[in-house]
Write an enzyme that holds these catalytic residues in place. Structure first.
Site, PDB file in Angstrom:
ATOM      1  N   ARG A 199       0.829  -1.243  -0.151  1.00 36.93           N
ATOM      2  CA  ARG A 199       0.068   0.015   0.013  1.00 36.93           C
ATOM      3  C   ARG A 199       0.873   1.377   0.033  1.00 36.93           C
ATOM      4  NH1 ARG A 199      -3.333  -2.454  -1.673  1.00 36.93           N
ATOM      5  NH2 ARG A 199      -5.401  -2.914  -0.882  1.00 36.93           N
ATOM      6  N   GLU A 228      -2.585   7.732  -4.285  1.00 37.58           N
ATOM      7  CA  GLU A 228      -3.204   6.886  -5.463  1.00 37.58           C
ATOM      8  C   GLU A 228      -4.190   7.578  -5.997  1.00 37.58           C
ATOM      9  OE1 GLU A 228      -1.922   2.760  -5.014  1.00 37.58           O
ATOM     10  OE2 GLU A 228      -3.582   2.414  -6.645  1.00 37.58           O
ATOM     11  N   HIS A 246      -0.521  -0.194 -10.015  1.00 37.42           N
ATOM     12  CA  HIS A 246      -1.290  -1.075  -9.187  1.00 37.42           C
ATOM     13  C   HIS A 246      -1.820  -2.318  -9.951  1.00 37.42           C
ATOM     14  CE1 HIS A 246      -3.657  -1.018  -5.073  1.00 37.42           C
ATOM     15  NE2 HIS A 246      -3.308  -2.203  -5.452  1.00 37.42           N
TER      16      HIS A 246
HETATM   17  C1  GLV Z   1      -4.940  -5.261  -3.995  1.00 37.71           C
HETATM   18  O1  GLV Z   1      -4.173  -4.290  -3.876  1.00 37.71           O
HETATM   19  C2  GLV Z   1      -5.454  -5.882  -3.112  1.00 37.71           C
HETATM   20  O2  GLV Z   1      -5.714  -5.405  -2.058  1.00 37.71           O
HETATM   21  O3  GLV Z   1      -6.467  -7.063  -3.465  1.00 37.71           O
END
Ligand code: GLV
Length: 280
Positions: A199, A228, A246
């Protein structure tokens, strides 16, 4: 938000904030299911206080995320993105012994921060590269897991000081926000790389830009960002950073499983069954 007024269930994405405001707008809500393993976007205690069940998609994205972490690590270490731009830019005029020199991966030290399912899957891949594996977590792993991976439990300071590659796999919460800040960069080797497919806010992104621009560390590879989908000012011009939008779980197979799992979690909760994917 208006459309939530009469809804019993919500299937959300990691970009949807499930907070008091949303819960107030959805008074009939009984279940929230997120199409993600991370659930830092959901105020779980607030859901629990309102008897709203919360489910996520654990396990199904572990391998894809670990694979992508390695794609990032290798891309940064071996300057794959710079090489690609070089070719497309028509700059390659012939083989040169000193052209786009990267850093070795095999035999180096990998520091895994957060030794859960994904952290361990990343460590498992490192054994194939004969790497020394260090890990830090708030809890020490089962000795059998440690032994199987040849991983050594160390303090965060030791991990930062010793690792050639620091890879982040913790959850995001108050204790991990800005875990990697200017002080942490100061403890890392100048030759080290930071990889973050967990994250964004785990890293102080402004401090990272400074660390990259001043060569405090050699490079970084990121899949997630503090604000983000925005990036910190200056990050886009750091040639020593590999930047992905991501994508860690973004394979057709994994996203299909995540869809099925998140739908099943919602169906189970709404039917009054305790889902195995229940967060709370
Ligand atoms: C992706 O970042 C998730 O948490 O699935």
């Amino acid at each position: 938000m208006k459309s939530l007024k009469d809804k019993d269930g919500l299937l959300c994405l990691l970009t949807d904030k499930v907070d008091h405001e949303l819960l107030d707008a959805a008074p009939k809500l009984k279940a929230v299911s997120t199409f993600s393993v991370g659930f830092d976007h959901i105020d779980v205690p607030a859901c629990t206080a309102r008897s709203v069940a919360v489910t996520n998609t654990p396990g199904v994205l572990t391998e894809s995320t670990a694979d992508f972490t390695w794609a990032l690590l290798m891309a940064a270490a071996r300057r794959v993105v710079e090489g690609d731009a070089y070719m497309r830019g028509g700059k390659y005029k012939g083989w040169d012994p000193l052209m786009i020199l990267g850093t070795d991966v095999a035999g180096k030290t990998l520091g895994v921060v957060g030794f859960g399912r994904i952290g361990q899957a990343v460590a498992k891949r490192a054994t194939g590269f004969s790497m020394k594996i260090l890990y830090y977590d708030t809890r020490r792993a089962d000795p059998a897991h440690e032994a199987a991976l040849g991983a050594k439990f160390v303090s965060m300071d030791e991990l930062l000081a010793e690792s050639d590659y620091v890879s982040l796999h913790t959850v995001l919460d108050a204790s991990t926000r800005h875990l990697i800040d200017a002080k942490a960069f100061a403890k890392m080797k100048r030759s080290a790389y930071l990889i973050n497919a967990a994250r964004g806010p785990i890293v102080d992104e402004k401090a990272l830009v400074k660390a990259l621009k001043t060569n405090r560390i050699r490079g970084a590879a990121l899949d997630v960002y503090e604000w983000e989908p925005k990036m910190a000012p200056g990050l886009a011009s750091c040639r020593n950073a590999v930047l992905a939008p991501h994508l860690a779980s973004a394979t057709l197979e994994t996203r299909t499983k995540m869809g099925q799992m998140s739908a099943q979690g919602l169906i189970d909760s709404l039917a009054g069954r305790r889902s195995p994917y229940r967060v709370a």
